[in-house]
Design a protein around this motif. Structure first.
Motif, PDB file in Angstrom:
ATOM      1  N   GLY B  79       0.769  -1.240   0.000  1.00 33.83           N
ATOM      2  CA  GLY B  79       0.000   0.000   0.000  1.00 33.83           C
ATOM      3  C   GLY B  79       0.802   1.292   0.000  1.00 33.83           C
ATOM      4  O   GLY B  79       0.207   2.371   0.033  1.00 33.83           O
ATOM      5  N   ARG B  80       2.134   1.189  -0.049  1.00 32.27           N
ATOM      6  CA  ARG B  80       2.883   2.442  -0.107  1.00 32.27           C
ATOM      7  C   ARG B  80       4.272   2.292  -0.725  1.00 32.27           C
ATOM      8  O   ARG B  80       4.874   1.209  -0.682  1.00 32.27           O
ATOM      9  N   CYS B  81       4.726   3.374  -1.290  1.00 34.84           N
ATOM     10  CA  CYS B  81       6.094   3.438  -1.804  1.00 34.84           C
ATOM     11  C   CYS B  81       6.674   4.777  -1.370  1.00 34.84           C
ATOM     12  O   CYS B  81       6.106   5.829  -1.646  1.00 34.84           O
ATOM     13  N   SER B  82       7.782   4.712  -0.663  1.00 37.18           N
ATOM     14  CA  SER B  82       8.460   5.918  -0.208  1.00 37.18           C
ATOM     15  C   SER B  82       9.658   6.178  -1.119  1.00 37.18           C
ATOM     16  O   SER B  82      10.448   5.271  -1.387  1.00 37.18           O
ATOM     17  N   VAL B  83       9.751   7.394  -1.622  1.00 39.74           N
ATOM     18  CA  VAL B  83      10.812   7.753  -2.563  1.00 39.74           C
ATOM     19  C   VAL B  83      11.676   8.841  -1.931  1.00 39.74           C
ATOM     20  O   VAL B  83      11.154   9.841  -1.441  1.00 39.74           O
ATOM     21  N   THR B  84      12.988   8.623  -1.933  1.00 37.68           N
ATOM     22  CA  THR B  84      13.919   9.598  -1.365  1.00 37.68           C
ATOM     23  C   THR B  84      14.994   9.936  -2.387  1.00 37.68           C
ATOM     24  O   THR B  84      15.689   9.049  -2.884  1.00 37.68           O
ATOM     25  N   TRP B  85      15.099  11.214  -2.694  1.00 36.49           N
ATOM     26  CA  TRP B  85      16.128  11.691  -3.626  1.00 36.49           C
ATOM     27  C   TRP B  85      17.155  12.531  -2.880  1.00 36.49           C
ATOM     28  O   TRP B  85      16.795  13.348  -2.032  1.00 36.49           O
ATOM     29  N   TRP B  86      18.401  12.348  -3.228  1.00 37.24           N
ATOM     30  CA  TRP B  86      19.466  13.240  -2.762  1.00 37.24           C
ATOM     31  C   TRP B  86      20.685  12.982  -3.630  1.00 37.24           C
ATOM     32  O   TRP B  86      20.704  12.013  -4.404  1.00 37.24           O
ATOM     33  N   THR B  87      21.645  13.872  -3.537  1.00 38.27           N
ATOM     34  CA  THR B  87      22.827  13.748  -4.386  1.00 38.27           C
ATOM     35  C   THR B  87      23.939  13.084  -3.590  1.00 38.27           C
ATOM     36  O   THR B  87      24.450  13.643  -2.623  1.00 38.27           O
ATOM     37  N   HIS B  88      24.256  11.853  -3.976  1.00 31.84           N
ATOM     38  CA  HIS B  88      25.110  10.991  -3.170  1.00 31.84           C
ATOM     39  C   HIS B  88      26.525  11.537  -3.013  1.00 31.84           C
ATOM     40  O   HIS B  88      27.041  11.599  -1.902  1.00 31.84           O
ATOM     41  N   ASN B  89      27.127  11.953  -4.116  1.00 28.96           N
ATOM     42  CA  ASN B  89      28.552  12.294  -4.007  1.00 28.96           C
ATOM     43  C   ASN B  89      28.797  13.601  -3.262  1.00 28.96           C
ATOM     44  O   ASN B  89      29.876  13.840  -2.750  1.00 28.96           O
ATOM     45  N   LEU B  90      27.766  14.430  -3.165  1.00 27.59           N
ATOM     46  CA  LEU B  90      27.927  15.664  -2.396  1.00 27.59           C
ATOM     47  C   LEU B  90      27.210  15.605  -1.054  1.00 27.59           C
ATOM     48  O   LEU B  90      27.305  16.528  -0.259  1.00 27.59           O
ATOM     49  N   GLY B  91      26.475  14.505  -0.831  1.00 27.18           N
ATOM     50  CA  GLY B  91      25.811  14.342   0.454  1.00 27.18           C
ATOM     51  C   GLY B  91      24.800  15.422   0.748  1.00 27.18           C
ATOM     52  O   GLY B  91      24.809  16.021   1.829  1.00 27.18           O
ATOM     53  N   GLY B  92      23.931  15.731  -0.210  1.00 26.33           N
ATOM     54  CA  GLY B  92      22.930  16.758   0.062  1.00 26.33           C
ATOM     55  C   GLY B  92      21.976  16.920  -1.096  1.00 26.33           C
ATOM     56  O   GLY B  92      21.838  16.020  -1.920  1.00 26.33           O
ATOM     57  N   LEU B  93      21.326  18.064  -1.146  1.00 28.26           N
ATOM     58  CA  LEU B  93      20.314  18.324  -2.169  1.00 28.26           C
ATOM     59  C   LEU B  93      20.824  19.290  -3.228  1.00 28.26           C
ATOM     60  O   LEU B  93      21.385  20.337  -2.918  1.00 28.26           O
ATOM     61  N   GLN B  94      20.578  18.904  -4.480  1.00 31.75           N
ATOM     62  CA  GLN B  94      20.844  19.797  -5.601  1.00 31.75           C
ATOM     63  C   GLN B  94      19.544  20.011  -6.364  1.00 31.75           C
ATOM     64  O   GLN B  94      18.556  19.310  -6.134  1.00 31.75           O
ATOM     65  N   ARG B  95      19.567  20.934  -7.276  1.00 31.63           N
ATOM     66  CA  ARG B  95      18.391  21.192  -8.105  1.00 31.63           C
ATOM     67  C   ARG B  95      17.922  19.906  -8.803  1.00 31.63           C
ATOM     68  O   ARG B  95      16.728  19.660  -8.951  1.00 31.63           O
ATOM     69  N   ASN B  96      18.886  19.077  -9.229  1.00 37.17           N
ATOM     70  CA  ASN B  96      18.549  17.802  -9.887  1.00 37.17           C
ATOM     71  C   ASN B  96      17.586  16.948  -9.056  1.00 37.17           C
ATOM     72  O   ASN B  96      16.734  16.247  -9.607  1.00 37.17           O
ATOM     73  N   ASP B  97      17.755  16.961  -7.752  1.00 37.92           N
ATOM     74  CA  ASP B  97      16.899  16.136  -6.891  1.00 37.92           C
ATOM     75  C   ASP B  97      15.455  16.622  -6.932  1.00 37.92           C
ATOM     76  O   ASP B  97      14.523  15.815  -6.932  1.00 37.92           O
ATOM     77  N   PHE B  98      15.282  17.918  -6.994  1.00 39.74           N
ATOM     78  CA  PHE B  98      13.932  18.481  -7.079  1.00 39.74           C
ATOM     79  C   PHE B  98      13.309  18.189  -8.448  1.00 39.74           C
ATOM     80  O   PHE B  98      12.111  17.945  -8.557  1.00 39.74           O
ATOM     81  N   ILE B  99      14.146  18.218  -9.479  1.00 36.96           N
ATOM     82  CA  ILE B  99      13.646  17.876 -10.822  1.00 36.96           C
ATOM     83  C   ILE B  99      13.186  16.413 -10.839  1.00 36.96           C
ATOM     84  O   ILE B  99      12.104  16.097 -11.349  1.00 36.96           O
ATOM     85  N   MET B 100      13.984  15.531 -10.239  1.00 43.17           N
ATOM     86  CA  MET B 100      13.591  14.111 -10.200  1.00 43.17           C
ATOM     87  C   MET B 100      12.321  13.931  -9.368  1.00 43.17           C
ATOM     88  O   MET B 100      11.460  13.103  -9.698  1.00 43.17           O
ATOM     89  N   ALA B 101      12.178  14.679  -8.289  1.00 41.10           N
ATOM     90  CA  ALA B 101      10.956  14.593  -7.477  1.00 41.10           C
ATOM     91  C   ALA B 101       9.738  15.003  -8.302  1.00 41.10           C
ATOM     92  O   ALA B 101       8.686  14.352  -8.254  1.00 41.10           O
ATOM     93  N   ALA B 102       9.882  16.083  -9.077  1.00 46.56           N
ATOM     94  CA  ALA B 102       8.768  16.532  -9.924  1.00 46.56           C
ATOM     95  C   ALA B 102       8.438  15.484 -10.982  1.00 46.56           C
ATOM     96  O   ALA B 102       7.262  15.218 -11.271  1.00 46.56           O
ATOM     97  N   LYS B 103       9.461  14.855 -11.545  1.00 47.36           N
ATOM     98  CA  LYS B 103       9.225  13.794 -12.534  1.00 47.36           C
ATOM     99  C   LYS B 103       8.555  12.589 -11.869  1.00 47.36           C
ATOM    100  O   LYS B 103       7.744  11.892 -12.489  1.00 47.36           O
ATOM    101  N   THR B 104       8.928  12.299 -10.630  1.00 46.99           N
ATOM    102  CA  THR B 104       8.315  11.178  -9.903  1.00 46.99           C
ATOM    103  C   THR B 104       6.821  11.433  -9.707  1.00 46.99           C
ATOM    104  O   THR B 104       5.991  10.528  -9.903  1.00 46.99           O
ATOM    105  N   ASP B 105       6.473  12.660  -9.345  1.00 52.29           N
ATOM    106  CA  ASP B 105       5.051  12.998  -9.171  1.00 52.29           C
ATOM    107  C   ASP B 105       4.254  12.719 -10.448  1.00 52.29           C
ATOM    108  O   ASP B 105       3.096  12.298 -10.389  1.00 52.29           O
ATOM    109  N   GLN B 106       4.878  12.957 -11.589  1.00 54.33           N
ATOM    110  CA  GLN B 106       4.166  12.736 -12.864  1.00 54.33           C
ATOM    111  C   GLN B 106       3.881  11.260 -13.136  1.00 54.33           C
ATOM    112  O   GLN B 106       3.057  10.933 -13.982  1.00 54.33           O
ATOM    113  N   LEU B 107       4.572  10.374 -12.438  1.00 55.34           N
ATOM    114  CA  LEU B 107       4.375   8.925 -12.640  1.00 55.34           C
ATOM    115  C   LEU B 107       3.219   8.386 -11.808  1.00 55.34           C
ATOM    116  O   LEU B 107       2.812   7.246 -11.955  1.00 55.34           O
ATOM    117  N   TYR B 108       2.716   9.229 -10.903  1.00 55.04           N
ATOM    118  CA  TYR B 108       1.719   8.769  -9.927  1.00 55.04           C
ATOM    119  C   TYR B 108       0.326   9.100 -10.437  1.00 55.04           C
ATOM    120  O   TYR B 108      -0.086  10.256 -10.435  1.00 55.04           O
TER     121      TYR B 108
END
Lengths: 110, 110
Positions: B79-108
């Protein structure tokens, strides 16, 4: 009982005692029993060489979960898949969880 | 920048400031920024009516992750899927992570 993976699932309606769980865990050396939010769970982390292989394995485990109507938590990441079995309605570990863990091991051929 | 999901990924090489992250999070109201082991991550939990639909969604997210060569943590459960985005090599959040989150929303589409 020689091989857990050959046993069929059945609903026993009660959680295992610590001694029973320890005896079964002995047959699954790669697994460990963790307590999360007061609930005992059976967990193993499988390693892979990339994300896609981990996702393929996630799907394999998902298939046996659907077949058994007994569902784990699957954490898919680059290079690893973590599988956690426990019995939801009783909030703990039953023999069924160890059987599913043994069946999960059989899916891992990396 | 009207729609994050239409942006292409690119490696910026530095983490976002808190102000920049807050501004982007405003466009993704279902997501939250969590700090795990000192690393900021972007997380959303998607709900489904059973295990199989959650697993199908996991695969959809896995496909865009492979395409972008940017990989989340996906937690698949009944009944659930948890999705976590972050930028591994820099250990934090970049704009790319937000873009991937927005793309993930489009799959739902449940």
């Amino acid at each position: 009982m020689e091989r857990l993976s050959e046993e069929k699932l059945f609903n026993q309606g009660k959680n295992l005692s610590d001694n029973e769980a320890s005896a079964l865990l002995h047959k699954l050396p790669e697994w460990e029993i963790l307590t999360k939010n007061g609930i005992q769970q059976l967990e193993r982390v499988y390693k892979f060489k990339n994300f896609n292989d981990a996702l393929i394995f996630t799907n394999r485990v998902g298939a046996i979960a659907e077949e058994a109507d007994h569902h784990p938590t699957l954490i898919t990441e680059w290079g690893r898949c973590s599988v956690t079995w426990w019995t939801h309605n009783l909030g703990g570990l039953q023999r069924n969880d160890f059987i599913m863990a043994a069946k999960t091991d059989q899916l891992y051929d990396y």
